[in-house]
Design a protein around this motif. Sequence first.
Motif: not given
Ligand code: C2O
Length: 564
Positions: A85-87, A128-132, A469-471, A526-530
């Motif tokens: 759940w992005h953001g 939201w998006h798959a994270h796999s 950055l998540h969270g 924390m990651h590059c979203h590419i």
């Molecule tokens: Cu929208 Cu770790 O991602």
Amino acid sequence: MASLPPILLSFSILICISFLSSFASAELHVREFVIEARPVKRLCRTHQTITVNGQFPGPTLEVRNGDSLAITVVNKARYNISIHWHGIRQLRNPWADGPEFITQCPIRPGQSYTYRFTIEGQEGTLWWHAHSRWLRATVYGALIIYPRLGSPYPFPMPKRDIPILLGEWWDRNPMDVLRQAQFTGAAPNVSDAYTINGQPGDLYRCSRRGTLRFPVFPGETVQLRLINAAMNQELFFAVANHRLTVVEVDSAYTKPFTTNVVMIAPGQTTNVLLTANQRPGRYYIAARAYNSANAPFDNTTTTAILEYVNAPRRTAHVFPRLPGFNDTATVTAFTNRLRSVRREGLPLEIDENLFFTVGLGLINCSNPNSPRCQGPNGTRFAASMNNVSFVLPSRNSLMQAYYQGKRGVFTTDFPPVPPVKFDYTGNVSRGLWQPSRGTKVYKLKYKAKVQIVLQDTSIVTAENHPMHLHGYQFYVVGSGFGNFDPKRDPAKFNLVDPPERNTIGTPPGGWVAMRFIADNPGIWFMHCHIDSHLGWGLAMALLVENGKGELQTVQPPPLDLPRC
Ligand code: C2O
């Protein structure tokens, strides 16, 4: 009052109750997301596409600040999956965040998991998006958070909301594209189309009939909620003849400003207001690549149509002017105009001063002619932060290992500064191109005031890396080209109204500085979203320790958390 007939009395009580309930606290949204392959036809061909509930893009979630969600993901596909759940901040609740092998193990085919979380103090556009692996190529949707009832937007209420999800389509199974790249070590094939809400638009083969039309009434103001759900590409976005007023990015309001073009990176969202003040007609909405890297990219253009309801039958479609694909000057001018309306939680002093290089790399092969070493000069592509190319664990998640005190899954020695100092954006010696591999996190004390400067490197190619950055939401206090200068640059930081985001791009061959307070315990990716860069290891995780007492401590995991 005493003389009120019973029927009227009960009627007025009813009105009272419904009036009160409209102010009542939050709602619980219970939904089911069934992950399943469904035939989807695009660009003349039908593919067995992984969808949510048979929809592509997936369903839009519409909630209010303060609401709770319980979304049961049922995996009826043949791949492992997890949903992010992005953001969403997921306060003290990393279990609902979703990145596989970071906060949970994936949901196996035939299994399910219910993501339970509450929206706490957030409003605006998220998604939201798959994270796999590469499943997010088709498994994504909008997550719209309206303000609490009775709490207005900081701008005049638009007449209508139009979610615009920008995506990327391969005329193949995206999982096969990934598999091939993982085998050869070369860059994955570029996409065959960009899409607007799943549709490529008029400029692609076999696509005209699917082109989306958004009707508008003359004079009205609508809000476009732009989401870049593309896998690997920053995009320019424009609407012919219409100026766009930016009012929000990444679920944080901005001081409004008007522009002809928006640059939006994967992971980011941007809300713009558009007033239908042009001659009644049909105007193209279009998006195409902003490509800062010296690398191949999909240079096609996706379109939809803004159609005035009173447009004369035969009017020509007007096309917008979009910047050149490598127009970094336009991007810089655009991002530099972003200003937040608040700065709650912006640290003015810092406890943790971190400096992370981000960039690509190459792994040398002992046999450069191997089919597995098809990257530049017989190498395999890699990427890293502070020279560590992140390796996802495969048998456990970081968060579960941490919570259960299991050792051997990750180490806490992610370096706070690059292990070797060099001219990051200059001509980097080949000896520094090969990163090391590891599953390293960086530990932060609860409530630490953190500054992270992300420095792009010119290894392989300088590039805009949209770092997520998540969270957390963080403030972007500064950015620039070349190497960050710790003596001079901080003096120029914006500590008055810096934009608040969850994803920010490093200028190509430059740096960006963010600040936040580590008030959310847990392990946060924390990651590059590419996604191609993420797969090469452009990632790390922050481990934020618990504070004191229940309200500063990670909640216990839910019972149905997928088994590892
Ligand atoms: Cu929208 Cu770790 O991602």
